[in-house]
Design a protein around this motif. Structure first.
Motif, PDB file in Angstrom:
ATOM      1  N   GLU A  52      43.325  47.176  45.017  1.00 27.10           N
ATOM      2  CA  GLU A  52      42.691  45.983  45.739  1.00 27.10           C
ATOM      3  C   GLU A  52      41.462  45.480  45.022  1.00 27.10           C
ATOM      4  O   GLU A  52      41.238  44.210  44.832  1.00 27.10           O
ATOM      5  N   VAL A  53      40.693  46.491  44.929  1.00 23.02           N
ATOM      6  CA  VAL A  53      39.273  46.086  44.196  1.00 23.02           C
ATOM      7  C   VAL A  53      39.625  45.726  43.021  1.00 23.02           C
ATOM      8  O   VAL A  53      38.784  44.586  42.611  1.00 23.02           O
ATOM      9  N   ALA A  54      40.292  46.418  42.037  1.00 21.16           N
ATOM     10  CA  ALA A  54      40.470  45.773  40.786  1.00 21.16           C
ATOM     11  C   ALA A  54      41.045  44.278  40.838  1.00 21.16           C
ATOM     12  O   ALA A  54      40.729  43.568  40.031  1.00 21.16           O
ATOM     13  N   ASP A  55      41.919  44.049  41.683  1.00 18.50           N
ATOM     14  CA  ASP A  55      42.458  42.645  41.877  1.00 18.50           C
ATOM     15  C   ASP A  55      41.301  41.713  42.158  1.00 18.50           C
ATOM     16  O   ASP A  55      41.092  40.653  41.462  1.00 18.50           O
ATOM     17  N   ARG A  56      40.526  41.920  43.247  1.00 17.44           N
ATOM     18  CA  ARG A  56      39.392  41.181  43.310  1.00 17.44           C
ATOM     19  C   ARG A  56      38.609  40.969  42.304  1.00 17.44           C
ATOM     20  O   ARG A  56      37.964  39.775  42.119  1.00 17.44           O
ATOM     21  N   LEU A  57      38.129  41.912  41.575  1.00 16.57           N
ATOM     22  CA  LEU A  57      37.190  42.080  40.613  1.00 16.57           C
ATOM     23  C   LEU A  57      37.641  41.046  39.335  1.00 16.57           C
ATOM     24  O   LEU A  57      37.123  40.179  38.820  1.00 16.57           O
ATOM     25  N   ALA A  58      38.910  41.207  39.171  1.00 17.97           N
ATOM     26  CA  ALA A  58      39.811  40.408  37.903  1.00 17.97           C
ATOM     27  C   ALA A  58      39.587  39.059  38.242  1.00 17.97           C
ATOM     28  O   ALA A  58      39.160  38.138  37.565  1.00 17.97           O
ATOM     29  N   HIS A  59      39.710  38.698  39.814  1.00 21.17           N
ATOM     30  CA  HIS A  59      39.687  37.176  39.984  1.00 21.17           C
ATOM     31  C   HIS A  59      38.320  36.839  39.762  1.00 21.17           C
ATOM     32  O   HIS A  59      38.088  35.595  39.348  1.00 21.17           O
ATOM     33  N   TYR A  60      37.384  37.471  40.338  1.00 21.26           N
ATOM     34  CA  TYR A  60      35.938  36.878  39.881  1.00 21.26           C
ATOM     35  C   TYR A  60      35.658  36.952  38.276  1.00 21.26           C
ATOM     36  O   TYR A  60      35.043  35.808  37.908  1.00 21.26           O
ATOM     37  N   VAL A  61      36.171  37.710  37.668  1.00 18.48           N
ATOM     38  CA  VAL A  61      35.814  37.730  36.180  1.00 18.48           C
ATOM     39  C   VAL A  61      36.482  36.555  35.540  1.00 18.48           C
ATOM     40  O   VAL A  61      35.897  35.735  34.720  1.00 18.48           O
ATOM     41  N   ARG A  62      37.833  36.364  35.771  1.00 17.90           N
ATOM     42  CA  ARG A  62      38.618  35.527  35.194  1.00 17.90           C
ATOM     43  C   ARG A  62      38.165  33.895  35.503  1.00 17.90           C
ATOM     44  O   ARG A  62      38.448  33.155  34.700  1.00 17.90           O
ATOM     45  N   THR A  63      37.855  33.870  36.646  1.00 16.23           N
ATOM     46  CA  THR A  63      36.942  32.479  37.118  1.00 16.23           C
ATOM     47  C   THR A  63      35.769  32.304  36.569  1.00 16.23           C
ATOM     48  O   THR A  63      35.294  31.366  36.975  1.00 16.23           O
ATOM     49  N   GLY A  64      35.149  33.197  36.053  1.00 13.79           N
ATOM     50  CA  GLY A  64      33.783  33.240  35.337  1.00 13.79           C
ATOM     51  C   GLY A  64      32.698  33.092  36.520  1.00 13.79           C
ATOM     52  O   GLY A  64      31.598  32.810  36.324  1.00 13.79           O
ATOM     53  N   ALA A  65      33.272  33.793  37.763  1.00  5.32           N
ATOM     54  CA  ALA A  65      32.027  33.739  38.768  1.00  5.32           C
ATOM     55  C   ALA A  65      30.953  34.945  38.323  1.00  5.32           C
ATOM     56  O   ALA A  65      29.821  34.777  38.835  1.00  5.32           O
ATOM     57  N   ILE A  66      31.505  35.982  38.028  1.00  2.00           N
ATOM     58  CA  ILE A  66      30.393  37.045  37.328  1.00  2.00           C
ATOM     59  C   ILE A  66      30.980  37.506  36.096  1.00  2.00           C
ATOM     60  O   ILE A  66      32.163  37.124  35.592  1.00  2.00           O
ATOM     61  N   ASP A  67      30.002  38.309  35.548  1.00  2.00           N
ATOM     62  CA  ASP A  67      30.440  39.004  34.155  1.00  2.00           C
ATOM     63  C   ASP A  67      30.207  40.540  34.578  1.00  2.00           C
ATOM     64  O   ASP A  67      30.509  41.263  33.648  1.00  2.00           O
ATOM     65  N   GLY A  68      29.637  40.963  35.336  1.00  2.00           N
ATOM     66  CA  GLY A  68      29.469  42.353  35.382  1.00  2.00           C
ATOM     67  C   GLY A  68      28.879  42.689  36.984  1.00  2.00           C
ATOM     68  O   GLY A  68      28.398  41.703  37.740  1.00  2.00           O
ATOM     69  N   LEU A  69      28.695  43.760  37.138  1.00  4.31           N
ATOM     70  CA  LEU A  69      28.045  44.607  38.587  1.00  4.31           C
ATOM     71  C   LEU A  69      26.703  45.362  37.917  1.00  4.31           C
ATOM     72  O   LEU A  69      26.784  46.293  37.389  1.00  4.31           O
ATOM     73  N   ASN A  70      25.839  45.236  38.882  1.00  4.70           N
ATOM     74  CA  ASN A  70      24.885  46.338  38.921  1.00  4.70           C
ATOM     75  C   ASN A  70      25.163  47.375  40.052  1.00  4.70           C
ATOM     76  O   ASN A  70      25.054  46.746  41.153  1.00  4.70           O
ATOM     77  N   LEU A  71      25.889  48.020  39.783  1.00  3.92           N
ATOM     78  CA  LEU A  71      26.709  48.990  40.770  1.00  3.92           C
ATOM     79  C   LEU A  71      25.662  50.059  41.357  1.00  3.92           C
ATOM     80  O   LEU A  71      25.150  51.015  40.511  1.00  3.92           O
ATOM     81  N   VAL A  72      25.465  50.145  42.592  1.00  2.91           N
ATOM     82  CA  VAL A  72      24.753  51.166  43.391  1.00  2.91           C
ATOM     83  C   VAL A  72      25.629  52.186  43.713  1.00  2.91           C
ATOM     84  O   VAL A  72      26.686  52.048  44.306  1.00  2.91           O
ATOM     85  N   PRO A  73      25.220  53.423  43.354  1.00  2.00           N
ATOM     86  CA  PRO A  73      25.986  54.484  43.604  1.00  2.00           C
ATOM     87  C   PRO A  73      26.082  54.848  45.170  1.00  2.00           C
ATOM     88  O   PRO A  73      24.831  54.694  45.720  1.00  2.00           O
ATOM     89  N   ASN A  74      27.033  55.048  45.966  1.00  2.00           N
ATOM     90  CA  ASN A  74      27.131  55.666  47.288  1.00  2.00           C
ATOM     91  C   ASN A  74      26.411  56.865  47.637  1.00  2.00           C
ATOM     92  O   ASN A  74      25.587  57.176  48.447  1.00  2.00           O
ATOM     93  N   ALA A  75      26.395  57.787  46.540  1.00  2.00           N
ATOM     94  CA  ALA A  75      25.762  58.947  46.765  1.00  2.00           C
ATOM     95  C   ALA A  75      25.108  59.315  45.368  1.00  2.00           C
ATOM     96  O   ALA A  75      25.641  58.883  44.329  1.00  2.00           O
ATOM     97  N   VAL A  76      24.280  60.339  45.458  1.00  2.00           N
ATOM     98  CA  VAL A  76      23.649  60.878  44.096  1.00  2.00           C
ATOM     99  C   VAL A  76      23.781  62.317  44.205  1.00  2.00           C
ATOM    100  O   VAL A  76      23.602  63.145  45.429  1.00  2.00           O
ATOM    101  N   PRO A  77      24.362  63.113  43.184  1.00  2.00           N
ATOM    102  CA  PRO A  77      24.612  62.318  41.903  1.00  2.00           C
ATOM    103  C   PRO A  77      26.214  62.110  41.607  1.00  2.00           C
ATOM    104  O   PRO A  77      26.458  62.117  40.380  1.00  2.00           O
ATOM    105  N   THR A  78      26.728  62.081  42.827  1.00  2.00           N
ATOM    106  CA  THR A  78      28.493  61.927  42.372  1.00  2.00           C
ATOM    107  C   THR A  78      28.805  60.519  42.677  1.00  2.00           C
ATOM    108  O   THR A  78      30.015  60.519  42.585  1.00  2.00           O
ATOM    109  N   GLY A  79      28.010  59.593  42.847  1.00  2.00           N
ATOM    110  CA  GLY A  79      28.625  58.244  43.326  1.00  2.00           C
ATOM    111  C   GLY A  79      29.419  57.486  42.382  1.00  2.00           C
ATOM    112  O   GLY A  79      29.776  56.551  42.823  1.00  2.00           O
TER     113      GLY A  79
END
Ligand SMILES: Cc1cc2nc3c(=O)[nH]c(=O)nc-3n(C[C@H](O)[C@H](O)[C@H](O)COP(=O)(O)O)c2cc1C
Length: 413
Positions: A339-366
């Motif tokens: 599901e998450v990959a499908d949503r991200l593919a939509h964002y990327v293909r339509t040019g809404a974003i090019d990347g994410l600054n991804l915050v880990p949920n947990a350190v150091p395994t996030g």
């Protein structure tokens, strides 16, 4: 082809669950950073991205212990991580208002050289008064002057890099700042921008706005990569992922941290108030004071902030906990990997974003789940590479020569 870039982003805020909540000091242990960076590199992340803060934050007159405060110096940490990795880039947020340009240029050039071309600079102007206080200058430049100063600063840095590194190999320039001046600055000078907009409609509108600004200085949209901040929480089912995300929030937002958010605006001890009850019935201790001690934007006056929060709480029926949850919500993708990959593919293909600054949920395994479960799904959808494109940050972002050397200065000034 459009693709998604992931940066590992540690904003050092109270938005983490540590593996062992009782041992927050592990946050300062470089092994934790090393583990996160190595995991990110295994997952072909484009970079490690850090935010800037040049002062320990205070809470009711004391150094706060409710958020992680004593951040390591970004460039010192990056020098260490560069020695442990081969391809991942390192983007440091450094402000143009308080740093000396030659010192900044030299330190970034050093990390760039010893990492063989993997450094980036997130250019910010910094509007928080606590940084100004640290430099004994208060909030010393007004908004417009901050960007004029930023340009002069940037030009000095670039001149230094031309001499030191050569004109083809500058660190990649990111920018964060969203006013008209900030967006124009990015359109003229940056190669990537850190945005606040993850909601699809907002992200699309932001991309359209930047496309127009880029067009006015003769640059294509592909010249500027857009990276909103985000978290990702995955589960075998949507319900499981949502429960996990809620659990991360519960563990991160302890009662003490919740109260601290209010105390930074009220400037008074609110320990008598139940966080599951209504907002304090008293007003802020110093209604005229510009906020310099908390995490609240320095343009807000306490009285105005308290008024706005009371209105919001009344409209939505929020307790203190509910209000802080609302204010602190990090935009996130929650669902199964597919599901998450499908949503991200939509964002990327339509040019809404090019990347994410991804915050880990947990350190150091996030990042483990993202690397093991999401990356393969992104690869299946053709929006994520199977290997690094090259060995420099510029190569891996697919950026041509530094913008300073491609676009006539007249068009950008
Ligand atoms: C997404 C985002 C991230 C930012 N991160 C930082 C940071 O880490 N350190 C900092 O000093 N300022 C940071 N800033 C603030 C900018 O430096 C700038 O001072 C502020 O946004 C005001 O400028 P503006 O009116 O153009 O937005 C950030 C701004 C944005 C939009």
């Amino acid at each position: 082809m459009r693709r998604l870039h992931l940066n590992a982003f540690f904003p050092f805020g109270p938005i983490y669950v540590w593996d062992e909540l009782e041992r927050p000091e592990q946050y300062y242990e470089f092994d934790g950073f090393a583990q996160l960076a190595r995991t990110a590199e295994r997952g072909l992340f484009t970079g490690v991205f850090l935010g800037d803060s040049q002062r320990l934050r205070e809470h009711l007159g004391r150094i706060t212990d409710t958020a992680v405060t004593g951040r390591p110096d970004q460039l010192v940490l990056f020098s260490y991580l560069a020695a442990l990795t081969e391809k991942i880039g390192f983007v440091a947020t450094l402000n143009t208002t308080f740093n000396d340009p030659i010192d900044l240029a030299r330190r970034l050039a050093t990390v760039h050289t010893l990492s063989h071309g993997r450094a980036g600079w997130n250019v910010v102007t910094t509007d928080n008064a606590w940084t100004g206080e640290n430099f004994r200058r208060g909030n010393y430049l007004d908004h417009t002057h901050r960007y004029e100063h930023a340009l002069a600063h940037l030009r000095t840095v670039q001149a230094y890099w031309d001499e030191e590194l050569g004109s083809a190999s500058h660190p990649v320039l990111f920018q964060a700042g969203e006013s008209d001046e900030g967006r124009d600055f990015a359109a003229r000078h940056a190669e990537a921008i850190f945005s606040r907009y993850l909601d699809y409609d907002q992200a699309s509108a932001f991309a359209a706005d930047l496309t127009a600004r880029l067009g006015r200085v003769g640059r294509p949209r592909s010249d500027l990569a857009i990276f909103p901040g985000a978290k990702i929480t995955l589960g075998d089912t949507r319900a499981e992922a949502e429960e996990k995300a809620a659990e991360f929030e519960r563990r991160t937002w302890t009662d003490r941290r919740i109260r601290a958010v209010l105390e930074s605006v009220w400037s008074r001890d609110l320990s008598a108030y139940d966080v599951d009850g209504p907002l304090p019935d008293v007003g802020p201790a110093d209604p005229e004071q510009t906020v310099t001690h908390g995490v609240v934007n320095s343009r807000d006056q306490p009285l105005r902030t308290v008024g706005a929060w009371r209105t919001l709480a009344a409209e939505r029926g929020y307790t203190i906990r509910g209000l802080v949850a609302h204010l602190s919500r990090t935009a996130q993708f929650v669902g199964t990997p597919g599901e998450v990959a499908d949503r991200l593919a939509h964002y990327v293909r339509t040019g809404a974003i090019d990347g994410l600054n991804l915050v880990p949920n947990a350190v150091p395994t996030g990042f483990d789940e993202v690397v093991e479960r999401l990356v393969p799904e992104l690869q299946d959808r053709g929006i994520y590479p199977a290997e690094y494109a090259g060995s420099t940050l510029r190569d891996n972002l697919g950026l041509p020569a530094p913008v300073a050397h491609r676009i006539p200065t007249e068009a950008r000034s």
